[in-house]
Design a protein around this motif. Structure first.
Motif, mmCIF file in Angstrom:
data_model
loop_
_atom_site.group_PDB
_atom_site.id
_atom_site.type_symbol
_atom_site.label_atom_id
_atom_site.label_comp_id
_atom_site.label_asym_id
_atom_site.label_seq_id
_atom_site.Cartn_x
_atom_site.Cartn_y
_atom_site.Cartn_z
ATOM 1 N N LEU A 157 0.882 -1.167 -0.245
ATOM 2 C CA LEU A 157 0.139 -0.094 -0.097
ATOM 3 C C LEU A 157 0.885 1.012 0.045
ATOM 4 C CD1 LEU A 157 -2.809 -0.967 2.506
ATOM 5 C CD2 LEU A 157 -3.142 -0.561 0.010
ATOM 6 N N GLN A 158 1.891 1.169 0.710
ATOM 7 C CA GLN A 158 3.085 2.558 0.907
ATOM 8 C C GLN A 158 3.379 2.734 -0.733
ATOM 9 O OE1 GLN A 158 6.601 2.205 2.493
ATOM 10 N NE2 GLN A 158 6.639 3.976 3.593
ATOM 11 N N GLY A 159 3.903 1.516 -1.414
ATOM 12 C CA GLY A 159 4.280 1.849 -2.611
ATOM 13 C C GLY A 159 3.437 2.244 -3.690
ATOM 14 N N ALA A 160 2.084 1.725 -3.784
ATOM 15 C CA ALA A 160 1.098 1.938 -4.597
ATOM 16 C C ALA A 160 0.510 3.596 -4.350
ATOM 17 C CB ALA A 160 -0.010 1.242 -4.429
ATOM 18 N N GLY A 161 0.523 3.878 -3.157
ATOM 19 C CA GLY A 161 0.110 5.080 -2.770
ATOM 20 C C GLY A 161 1.048 6.250 -3.095
ATOM 21 N N ALA A 162 2.431 5.815 -3.054
ATOM 22 C CA ALA A 162 3.235 6.618 -3.338
ATOM 23 C C ALA A 162 3.348 7.211 -5.070
ATOM 24 C CB ALA A 162 4.824 6.389 -3.046
ATOM 25 N N VAL A 163 2.759 6.410 -5.663
ATOM 26 C CA VAL A 163 2.703 6.617 -7.227
ATOM 27 C C VAL A 163 1.559 7.689 -7.575
ATOM 28 C CG1 VAL A 163 3.590 4.576 -7.840
ATOM 29 C CG2 VAL A 163 1.185 4.770 -8.046
ATOM 30 N N VAL A 164 0.616 7.862 -6.784
ATOM 31 C CA VAL A 164 -0.495 8.813 -6.925
ATOM 32 C C VAL A 164 -0.255 10.058 -7.307
ATOM 33 C CG1 VAL A 164 -2.525 9.645 -5.901
ATOM 34 C CG2 VAL A 164 -2.192 7.452 -5.514
ATOM 35 N N ILE B 156 1.117 1.604 -10.666
ATOM 36 C CA ILE B 156 0.622 1.445 -9.238
ATOM 37 C C ILE B 156 0.652 0.110 -8.690
ATOM 38 C CG2 ILE B 156 -1.512 1.474 -7.757
ATOM 39 C CD1 ILE B 156 -2.706 3.480 -9.649
ATOM 40 N N ASN B 163 7.889 -2.413 -3.767
ATOM 41 C CA ASN B 163 8.153 -1.771 -2.319
ATOM 42 C C ASN B 163 8.341 -3.040 -1.371
ATOM 43 O OD1 ASN B 163 8.567 0.699 -0.877
ATOM 44 N ND2 ASN B 163 6.569 0.100 0.007
#
Lengths: 225, 170
Positions: A157-164, B156, B163
């Motif tokens: 989630l941290q990685g996915a959120g960072a791309v927003v 995404i 990560n």
């Protein structure tokens, strides 16, 4: 009903005037549209009913990931394949749907449904766009809530959120590039953006006020030329 | 009651959700952060909303509703955000014999407004971290979405998976 509803086709503006003809999907660019337009007439394989429309749209919204700009071209292709609606007509409707508030995948589906089967067509299209994503979202949310303590899930989630910010920046970049720049539009865009950023609590009222103002502003500059 | 607050908030969001999901995300964020979800949670939620089927703004409404109060909130939020758009479509369909919606002036007004909304979205969701790895995900995603035809969804999901490994290597 449908005859009445869509009589004024000629006045609706060209598809290329669509609100945001922009994003990643190449299929909706005018060049592509030209090549697949209604020159080829596929005979209807089976007549369209609200239930069949529901099934088709529900299938599409279940499997297309990535929002409206992915859903719309798939819808257009599927309707043409079924022989229910030519691509050209579909993109006329799409251009029109972008003038409405709300997710344009939904407005496009509603207008297509209304044109094909009247009220029940729109009704079927409505639930086909709403239901499948709803079920998937609630399922995913439940899973995430159950496993939110798992470090891998947190890292994901941290990685996915960072791309927003990157996704949004790309969207802005594309829109800035295609914006029909004039000095008065720059002034309008700049002031509205600054106001929206400075007064986040009032964004809805700001926008409701800005729409008629911008409409007037745009007319002022057109008439003075 | 809180459920009315959810309904009212998303009704209003539906009213001004112009020009596609990403313009609306900033408005949604202003309406729900920090009332119902924190900043970090909202970004994760948007990433998930983008990588699940369906329109982004609609998905975001469903998810916020669900996190806020379970099934009922999720249903109310989803239906509220589409109520006014559906009313608009209905009214225009009924009236479209008499007048036409599309004019280049109206079109340009909506274009300017939705671009301003998008710029605001970009501002409120700007990177808040100084972590070079997290920033590099955003930069790579920008490049992928702006200059290639790859669906940003893959950026995404890719960043999420990468990560997981990065965290173990540190």
């Amino acid at each position: 009903m449908k005859k009445l509803l869509f009589k004024k086709k000629k006045d609706q503006g060209t598809p290329s005037q669509g609100l945001l003809p922009i994003e990643a999907v190449p299929d909706i660019s005018p060049q592509d549209r030209g090549s697949t337009s209604s020159t080829k007439k596929i005979p209807p394989q089976s007549p369209v009913t609200p239930w069949k429309l529901f099934l088709l749209f529900a299938q599409i919204t279940t499997v297309t990931l990535g929002g409206g700009y992915v859903i719309v071209p798939v819808m257009g292709g599927a309707l043409e394949k079924k022989g229910w609606m030519g691509e050209e007509r579909f993109y006329d409707i799409f251009a029109r749907a972008q003038l409405f508030p709300g997710p344009f995948a939904l407005s496009t589906a509603l207008l297509v449904g209304a044109e094909l089967c009247g009220f029940w067509g729109a009704f079927a299209a409505f639930w086909a766009v709403l239901l499948p994503p709803f079920v998937v979202i609630v399922g995913v949310s439940k899973l995430l809530l159950t496993y939110q303590e798992v470090p891998q899930v947190q890292a994901f989630l941290q990685g996915a959120g960072a791309v927003v910010p990157g996704v949004i920046a790309a969207m802005i970049w594309k829109n800035l590039k295609r914006f029909p720049w004039r000095i008065h539009r720059l002034i309008a865009l700049g002031s509205l953006t600054v106001l929206l950023i400075l007064l986040p609590a009032y964004s809805i009222y700001l926008l409701l006020g800005a729409l008629p103002l911008l409409y007037w502003w745009e007319g002022l500059w057109k008439s003075s030329k | 009651m809180e459920i009315f607050e959810v309904a009212l908030t998303f009704l209003q969001i539906g009213l001004i959700s112009l020009g596609g999901g990403w313009s609306t995300v900033g408005i949604i964020r202003n309406a729900v952060v920090p009332r119902w979800i924190d900043e970090k949670g909202f970004r994760e939620l948007i990433a998930i909303a983008q990588s699940t089927p369906g329109p982004v703004a609609l998905n975001a409404a469903t998810m916020i509703g669900w996190y806020h109060g379970g099934w009922l909130s999720a249903i109310i939020a989803t239906l509220s955000v589409v109520t006014i758009p559906v009313l608009f479509v209905t009214i225009v369909l009924l009236l479209s014999r008499r007048f036409t919606l599309a004019s280049s002036r109206l079109n340009q007004t909506l274009k300017t407004t939705s671009l301003a909304m998008m710029l605001m979205t970009g501002w409120v969701l700007r990177p808040t971290t100084l972590d070079p790895i997290l920033l590099s995900y955003a930069l790579i995603t920008f490049w992928v979405s702006a200059f290639t035809k790859i669906n940003p969804l893959w950026a995404i999901l890719g960043a999420g998976v990468v990560n997981i490994f990065v965290r173990y290597l540190r």
